[in-house]
Write an enzyme that holds these catalytic residues in place. Structure first.
Site, mmCIF file in Angstrom:
data_model
loop_
_atom_site.group_PDB
_atom_site.id
_atom_site.type_symbol
_atom_site.label_atom_id
_atom_site.label_comp_id
_atom_site.label_asym_id
_atom_site.label_seq_id
_atom_site.Cartn_x
_atom_site.Cartn_y
_atom_site.Cartn_z
ATOM 1 N N GLY A 168 35.620 4.953 -81.933
ATOM 2 C CA GLY A 168 34.488 4.426 -80.970
ATOM 3 C C GLY A 168 34.799 3.805 -79.758
ATOM 4 O O GLY A 168 34.221 3.269 -78.782
ATOM 5 N N ASP A 194 38.851 20.855 -79.394
ATOM 6 C CA ASP A 194 40.072 21.598 -79.193
ATOM 7 C C ASP A 194 41.274 20.690 -79.942
ATOM 8 O O ASP A 194 40.981 19.872 -80.388
ATOM 9 C CB ASP A 194 40.561 21.503 -77.642
ATOM 10 C CG ASP A 194 40.901 20.118 -77.293
ATOM 11 O OD1 ASP A 194 40.201 19.191 -77.409
ATOM 12 O OD2 ASP A 194 42.169 20.314 -76.664
ATOM 13 N N THR A 240 36.402 4.835 -76.881
ATOM 14 C CA THR A 240 35.992 5.884 -75.965
ATOM 15 C C THR A 240 34.561 5.353 -75.169
ATOM 16 O O THR A 240 34.258 5.113 -74.320
ATOM 17 C CB THR A 240 36.387 6.998 -75.981
ATOM 18 O OG1 THR A 240 37.690 7.358 -76.333
ATOM 19 C CG2 THR A 240 36.466 7.817 -74.656
ATOM 20 N N ASP A 252 35.075 8.947 -83.053
ATOM 21 C CA ASP A 252 36.066 8.445 -84.109
ATOM 22 C C ASP A 252 36.200 6.907 -83.970
ATOM 23 O O ASP A 252 35.351 6.569 -84.827
ATOM 24 C CB ASP A 252 37.402 9.418 -83.617
ATOM 25 C CG ASP A 252 38.420 9.304 -84.468
ATOM 26 O OD1 ASP A 252 38.307 8.902 -85.684
ATOM 27 O OD2 ASP A 252 39.774 9.344 -84.106
ATOM 28 N N GLU A 305 27.724 13.253 -76.775
ATOM 29 C CA GLU A 305 29.202 13.318 -77.404
ATOM 30 C C GLU A 305 29.388 14.405 -78.397
ATOM 31 O O GLU A 305 28.477 14.672 -79.159
ATOM 32 C CB GLU A 305 29.909 12.118 -77.797
ATOM 33 C CG GLU A 305 30.654 11.172 -76.694
ATOM 34 C CD GLU A 305 31.987 11.749 -76.609
ATOM 35 O OE1 GLU A 305 32.309 12.982 -76.612
ATOM 36 O OE2 GLU A 305 32.923 10.965 -75.970
ATOM 37 N N ASP A 306 30.726 14.986 -78.548
ATOM 38 C CA ASP A 306 30.951 15.861 -79.476
ATOM 39 C C ASP A 306 31.319 15.235 -80.863
ATOM 40 O O ASP A 306 30.726 15.492 -81.678
ATOM 41 C CB ASP A 306 31.921 17.067 -79.053
ATOM 42 C CG ASP A 306 32.974 16.421 -78.445
ATOM 43 O OD1 ASP A 306 33.228 14.978 -78.194
ATOM 44 O OD2 ASP A 306 34.036 16.983 -77.950
ATOM 45 N N ARG A 327 35.866 17.865 -71.652
ATOM 46 C CA ARG A 327 35.271 19.381 -71.665
ATOM 47 C C ARG A 327 34.284 19.484 -73.039
ATOM 48 O O ARG A 327 33.303 20.278 -72.977
ATOM 49 C CB ARG A 327 36.078 20.281 -71.521
ATOM 50 C CG ARG A 327 37.162 20.194 -70.238
ATOM 51 C CD ARG A 327 38.087 20.949 -70.285
ATOM 52 N NE ARG A 327 39.523 20.092 -69.843
ATOM 53 C CZ ARG A 327 40.777 20.421 -69.717
ATOM 54 N NH1 ARG A 327 41.080 21.709 -70.046
ATOM 55 N NH2 ARG A 327 41.649 19.903 -69.295
ATOM 56 N N GLY A 328 34.852 18.711 -74.134
ATOM 57 C CA GLY A 328 34.013 19.183 -75.469
ATOM 58 C C GLY A 328 32.498 19.095 -75.225
ATOM 59 O O GLY A 328 31.798 19.991 -75.874
HETATM 60 P P1 5GP Z 1 37.289 7.549 -80.149
HETATM 61 O O1 5GP Z 1 38.221 7.430 -80.920
HETATM 62 O O2 5GP Z 1 37.537 7.007 -78.853
HETATM 63 O O3 5GP Z 1 35.739 7.498 -80.699
HETATM 64 O O4 5GP Z 1 37.411 9.183 -79.827
HETATM 65 C C1 5GP Z 1 38.154 9.657 -78.751
HETATM 66 C C2 5GP Z 1 38.226 11.307 -78.584
HETATM 67 O O5 5GP Z 1 39.127 11.710 -79.647
HETATM 68 C C3 5GP Z 1 37.009 12.015 -79.067
HETATM 69 O O6 5GP Z 1 36.106 12.073 -77.913
HETATM 70 C C4 5GP Z 1 37.652 13.526 -79.226
HETATM 71 O O7 5GP Z 1 37.836 13.983 -77.892
HETATM 72 C C5 5GP Z 1 39.113 13.099 -79.952
HETATM 73 N N1 5GP Z 1 38.946 13.441 -81.331
HETATM 74 C C6 5GP Z 1 38.835 12.400 -82.210
HETATM 75 N N2 5GP Z 1 38.651 13.114 -83.753
HETATM 76 C C7 5GP Z 1 38.843 14.301 -83.092
HETATM 77 C C8 5GP Z 1 38.888 15.495 -84.229
HETATM 78 O O8 5GP Z 1 38.728 15.489 -85.472
HETATM 79 N N3 5GP Z 1 38.994 16.610 -83.348
HETATM 80 C C9 5GP Z 1 39.182 16.846 -82.038
HETATM 81 N N4 5GP Z 1 39.411 18.051 -81.673
HETATM 82 N N5 5GP Z 1 39.276 15.606 -81.284
HETATM 83 C C10 5GP Z 1 38.924 14.482 -81.988
#
Ligand code: 5GP
Length: 184
Positions: A110, A164, A112, A108, A104-105, A48-49
């Site tokens: 990477g 969130d 996903t 992290d 994307e918001d 949703r973000g």
């Molecule tokens: P990835 O680690 O796969 O790149 O990120 C997966 C998801 O983790 C992001 O899309 C987001 O929903 C959540 N995420 C990562 N870091 C943060 C953060 O600092 N705050 C929030 N609210 N969500 C995060």
């Protein structure tokens, strides 16, 4: 408790203000406008973000873009290590031959976005690129090529502007660092 009380209690620092976000979104919108002139651009956001950033970014792009959404659910610890997620809502329209920009918001590890990009690439878009508002690149586990990046941020847990904690804080207009100790 109103929003102001929520912020006072749980946000320890404002990392990026509403004005800074707005300014950067307008800048990225201009870049996208120049890069995608004459193309068939589809902005794809992850619910949703990502919806908050997409809403503002799309209005900063001076082109006739279309928008679409996907929603994902994680498989718990499997997702944590692989990025493999389940699509709980797919795109409404085919993307074959289109220029896709995933909005994307935050990125992290990477994992996903890597998985999502791979999934969407199989549908044969003309191009597929990534635009993220926030980049926590210090935590990156896989190499990624990000075409548009709003802000590089340190390894802190942020909320607001779509992001969130336990489904709350999304409607805070700025990006703040959460005071985790207050919540656990
Ligand atoms: P990835 O680690 O796969 O790149 O990120 C997966 C998801 O983790 C992001 O899309 C987001 O929903 C959540 N995420 C990562 N870091 C943060 C953060 O600092 N705050 C929030 N609210 N969500 C995060």
């Amino acid at each position: 408790m109103n929003l102001n009380d929520l912020v006072k209690t749980y946000i320890k620092e404002i990392l990026i203000t509403e004005e800074e976000i707005h300014k950067r979104v307008v800048e990225i919108g201009k870049e996208i406008t120049a890069d995608y002139a004459g193309k068939d651009l589809v902005l794809v956001s992850v619910l949703r973000g990502g919806a908050f950033f997409l809403a503002d970014l799309s209005r900063a792009i001076d082109l006739p873009v279309t928008i679409d959404f996907i929603a994902i659910a994680s498989y718990g610890s499997t997702s944590k290590h692989t990025g493999i997620v389940r699509l709980v809502k797919d795109l409404e329209e085919p993307i074959e031959g289109k220029d896709v920009l995933i909005v994307e918001d935050i990125i992290d590890t990477g994992l996903t976005i890597q998985y999502l990009t791979k999934t969407l690439k199989a549908r044969k878009p003309e191009t597929i690129e990534i635009c993220t508002l926030l980049d926590k690149s210090v935590r990156r586990l896989v190499p990624l090529s990000i075409k548009y990046r709003g802000f590089e941020i340190p390894d802190v847990f942020v909320v607001g502007y779509g992001l969130d904690f336990d489904q709350k804080f999304r409607n805070i207009p700025f990006i703040g660092i959460l005071n985790i100790e207050e919540l656990i």
